[in-house]
Design a protein around this motif. Structure first.
Motif, short mmCIF file in Angstrom:
data_model
loop_
_atom_site.label_atom_id
_atom_site.label_comp_id
_atom_site.label_asym_id
_atom_site.label_seq_id
_atom_site.Cartn_x
_atom_site.Cartn_y
_atom_site.Cartn_z
N LYS A 154 -20.57 98.21 -24.86
CA LYS A 154 -22.00 97.93 -24.91
C LYS A 154 -22.27 96.57 -25.52
CE LYS A 154 -23.27 102.79 -25.39
NZ LYS A 154 -22.07 103.31 -26.10
N SER A 155 -21.45 96.20 -26.51
CA SER A 155 -21.74 94.99 -27.27
C SER A 155 -21.29 93.73 -26.52
CB SER A 155 -21.04 95.06 -28.62
OG SER A 155 -20.85 93.76 -29.13
N GLU A 368 -15.37 97.11 -30.73
CA GLU A 368 -16.68 97.57 -30.24
C GLU A 368 -17.58 97.97 -31.40
OE1 GLU A 368 -18.45 97.37 -27.79
OE2 GLU A 368 -19.52 99.21 -27.22
N VAL A 369 -17.02 98.64 -32.41
CA VAL A 369 -17.82 99.01 -33.58
C VAL A 369 -18.28 97.74 -34.32
CG1 VAL A 369 -17.78 100.16 -35.84
CG2 VAL A 369 -16.75 101.28 -33.84
N MET A 370 -17.39 96.77 -34.47
CA MET A 370 -17.77 95.51 -35.11
C MET A 370 -18.94 94.86 -34.37
SD MET A 370 -14.30 93.50 -36.31
CE MET A 370 -15.16 92.34 -37.40
N GLY A 371 -18.85 94.81 -33.06
CA GLY A 371 -19.92 94.22 -32.25
C GLY A 371 -21.23 94.96 -32.43
N GLU A 372 -21.16 96.28 -32.41
CA GLU A 372 -22.38 97.07 -32.55
C GLU A 372 -22.97 96.94 -33.95
OE1 GLU A 372 -21.26 100.98 -31.25
OE2 GLU A 372 -21.92 100.57 -29.19
N GLU A 373 -22.13 96.65 -34.93
CA GLU A 373 -22.63 96.48 -36.29
C GLU A 373 -23.10 95.05 -36.55
OE1 GLU A 373 -19.82 97.95 -39.15
OE2 GLU A 373 -20.00 100.02 -38.42
N GLY A 374 -23.12 94.23 -35.50
CA GLY A 374 -23.73 92.91 -35.63
C GLY A 374 -22.78 91.77 -35.93
N HIS A 375 -21.46 92.03 -35.85
CA HIS A 375 -20.53 90.92 -36.05
C HIS A 375 -20.46 90.07 -34.79
CE1 HIS A 375 -18.91 92.21 -39.92
NE2 HIS A 375 -18.99 93.45 -39.47
N SER A 376 -20.23 88.78 -34.99
CA SER A 376 -20.11 87.88 -33.85
C SER A 376 -18.69 87.96 -33.27
CB SER A 376 -20.38 86.45 -34.28
OG SER A 376 -19.31 85.99 -35.09
N TYR A 377 -18.55 87.41 -32.06
CA TYR A 377 -17.21 87.46 -31.46
C TYR A 377 -16.22 86.65 -32.27
CZ TYR A 377 -17.82 82.94 -28.96
OH TYR A 377 -18.00 81.62 -28.61
#
Ligand code: ZN
Ligand code: ZN
Length: 587
Positions: A154-155, A368-377
């Motif tokens: 999703k992220s 994916e969890v990092m992305g969903e929690e707002g971390h950048s790539y």
């Protein structure tokens, strides 16, 4: 969703003056000197080469060439069959050694999803199987790998991290199949490719990270990745092909992200007989009849390093070998990872494990969890590959984004390129005024740091100043365009293209769109006459795939002359209206 055929999307190839760039033409490599060509050759249906292939020109047009020296002809529909090492055409039973198909077409094997292609394929035959090799721009390959490897992420940030990871992986491992005449296969042996499933979203993700690679010590990093580490990643030295000198960033570390929603535990059982059969097939001879399997030694992360397999006596089997034996011969779902306990129950071996995949490098669930929690790539990549540098070159240059009302500028040197923002905005307004057409989106400008980076990302040769795909103009470094004296002309040309393409009726020929752009860029220029190509179709072909800078110039001149003539005869407003409504027949 309908994809934009590449042949139509790479719209404008404006040359640079005076062959100033002839030198960087040598070798299509990145600035690091060890990158990958911008066009990669991919073997399709690698694991199951089809015996027959049905090709149809849908949406078309497409062309076919039935031998190396043969002339191309229009493709309508064609069914090919492998007969030994020759290819037979079903309709007339003629045979040939190789077939090449170009254009936009569909290819189906009968039992696998239909391939929707806008890239050339070369077909050969061997032992009753068709060997199909596609030539795909690197970025399109990466979009196809994202479709194959990332499932339903999703992220966007996670997808960007995966785009960089997949690109870097391809560059690091390079051409694994060079001896077979192609670069990558479409299976997980290289990276799982689903070229027909590349969506506009995935292409946008790839575009947003265009050319970006993770570097370590001047080389693309060995960006291993896996589905789910189960809470702790594995040190790289426990997988094959690891070189500690080169890859100290593949360290074991705990991953609190992927266990946010619980550890992924699994259980499976396999009969002793099946385990033995799998081991034998992998070349491991179990003495006598297999009686038990137990863990002998674990890696510091807890994964199985060595097993004891007991038949009439005991042997030691590496965990990697055991897992690939099971994977190759029974199925990869039985031992999802190397992190498990073993029990013997009657005639069964029972495994309790966690995670999925080898555990080295990027953990997709955690990412994916990092992305969903707002971390950048960037943060995701730094977490899984600590010590590497992200950049479009070995020096670690990064894209910066500058925005005005109508234009988004991507550059690696914002100070140098900032002036493009007001310039492009003004030019777009002028273009809109002079045509009475309105551009609805925001134009994106991407300025590459080096000629090599431009060439690698776009697939265009070094003598091309810029090209447009969708709503993004991709340009050579501004100082190179300025030196050649073509910066303003290039920018105006590309922005006019965006405008023209947005309003063009589908199917409008390229010579008309190209000629109209050239005319609009210099509406008061002298009346031109030029007739280098004997037919419209020859001109159209030269514009689509010019074989040289000179041919490109001739094709541009012809396109401009044709449109200038139409304007002289019918008036400018009428000709612009034809863009939207279609050319009258006979033009
Ligand atoms: Zn492969
Ligand atoms: Zn993880």
């Amino acid at each position: 969703m309908k994809r934009v055929p590449a042949a139509l999307a790479a719209l404008s190839l404006l040359w640079l003056a005076g062959g100033a760039l002839s030198q960087p033409e040598t070798g299509a490599r990145t600035s690091a000197g060890q990158g990958f060509p911008h066009i990669v050759r991919v073997r399709l249906w690698y694991l199951h080469p089809p015996p027959t292939l049905k090709l149809i020109a849908e949406p078309g047009p497409a062309r076919v060439r039935k031998c190396a020296g043969c002339a191309e002809s229009a493709l309508a529909s064609l069914t090919l069959r492998a007969v030994g090492s020759r290819i037979q055409t079903e309709a007339d039973k003629s045979t040939t050694q190789e077939v090449r198909v170009v254009g936009t077409y569909q290819a189906s094997t009968g039992n696998q999803p239909t391939l929707k292609a806008d890239f050339p394929i070369d077909i050969r035959a061997n032992e009753g199987q068709l060997l199909v090799t596609a030539s795909i721009p690197m970025d399109e390959y990466i979009a196809g790998v994202l479709a194959g490897e990332t499932g339903t992420f999703k992220s966007d940030e996670t997808l960007k991290a995966m785009a960089v990871t997949a690109r870097t992986y391809a560059m690091h491992f390079g051409s694994r199949h060079a001896l077979d005449g192609f670069d990558f296969c479409d299976s997980t042996h290289c990276q799982n490719l689903r070229i027909s499933d590349a969506t506009p979203r995935l292409r946008k993700i790839v575009e947003a990270t265009a050319g970006e690679v993770l570097w370590y010590d001047g080389e693309p990093a060995a960006t291993y990745y896996h589905a789910n580490c189960g809470g702790t990643t594995e040190d790289g030295r426990f997988i094959l092909g690891y070189d500690e000198q080169r890859a100290p960033y593949l360290k074991q570390h705990s991953d609190t992200y992927c266990v946010r929603n619980g550890t992924s535990q699994w259980r499976s059982e396999v009969s002793k007989h099946e385990v033995q059969r799998a081991l034998v097939a992998e070349g491991v001879n179990v003495p006598g009849q297999l009686r038990s399997v137990s863990v002998l030694q674990r890696t510091p992360s807890g994964r199985v390093e060595f097993l004891t397999v007991t038949g009439s006596h005991s042997i030691t089997v590496p965990g990697l070998t055991f897992r690939s034996a099971m994977g190759h011969n029974i199925g990869w779902d039985r031992l999802k990872s190397n992190w498990y306990d073993v029990q013997v129950q009657g005639d069964k071996i029972v495994f309790h494990g966690r995670g999925s995949g080898h555990g080295v490098g990027l953990c997709q669930v955690g990412a994916e969890v990092m992305g969903e929690e707002g971390h950048s790539y960037r943060e995701i990549l730094a977490f899984y590959y600590p010590g590497t540098r992200l950049g479009v070159s070995a020096q670690g240059i990064q894209w910066q984004q500058l925005t005005s009302e109508d234009v988004v500028l991507f550059t690696t040197r914002p100070e140098r390129d900032r002036f493009l923002l007001p310039l492009a905005t003004r030019m777009m307004h002028e273009a809109e005024e002079s045509t009475s057409l309105v551009y609805s989106g925001a134009a994106k400008l991407k300025v590459y740091a080096t000629v090599a980076a431009f060439r690698d990302a776009t697939g265009d040769p070094g003598w091309v100043a810029a090209s447009t795909r969708g709503n993004t103009v991709r340009m050579q470094p501004t100082d190179i365009l300025q030196e050649a004296g073509t910066l303003e002309a290039t920018l105006r040309h590309e922005l006019l293209h965006m405008l023209v393409e947005e309003h063009a009726k589908p199917g409008t020929p390229l010579w008309f769109r190209e000629g109209l752009v050239l005319y609009l860029a210099q509406p008061n220029g002298p009346m031109r006459t030029s007739n280098n190509f004997e037919s419209v179709s020859a001109l159209e072909k030269a514009l689509r795939s010019p074989t040289s800078e000179q041919q490109m110039r001739q094709a541009y001149a012809d396109a401009l002359a044709r449109v200038s003539k139409l304007v002289a005869q019918n008036g400018r407003e009428t000709v612009i209206r034809w863009l939207q409504e279609g050319l009258p027949s006979g033009q």
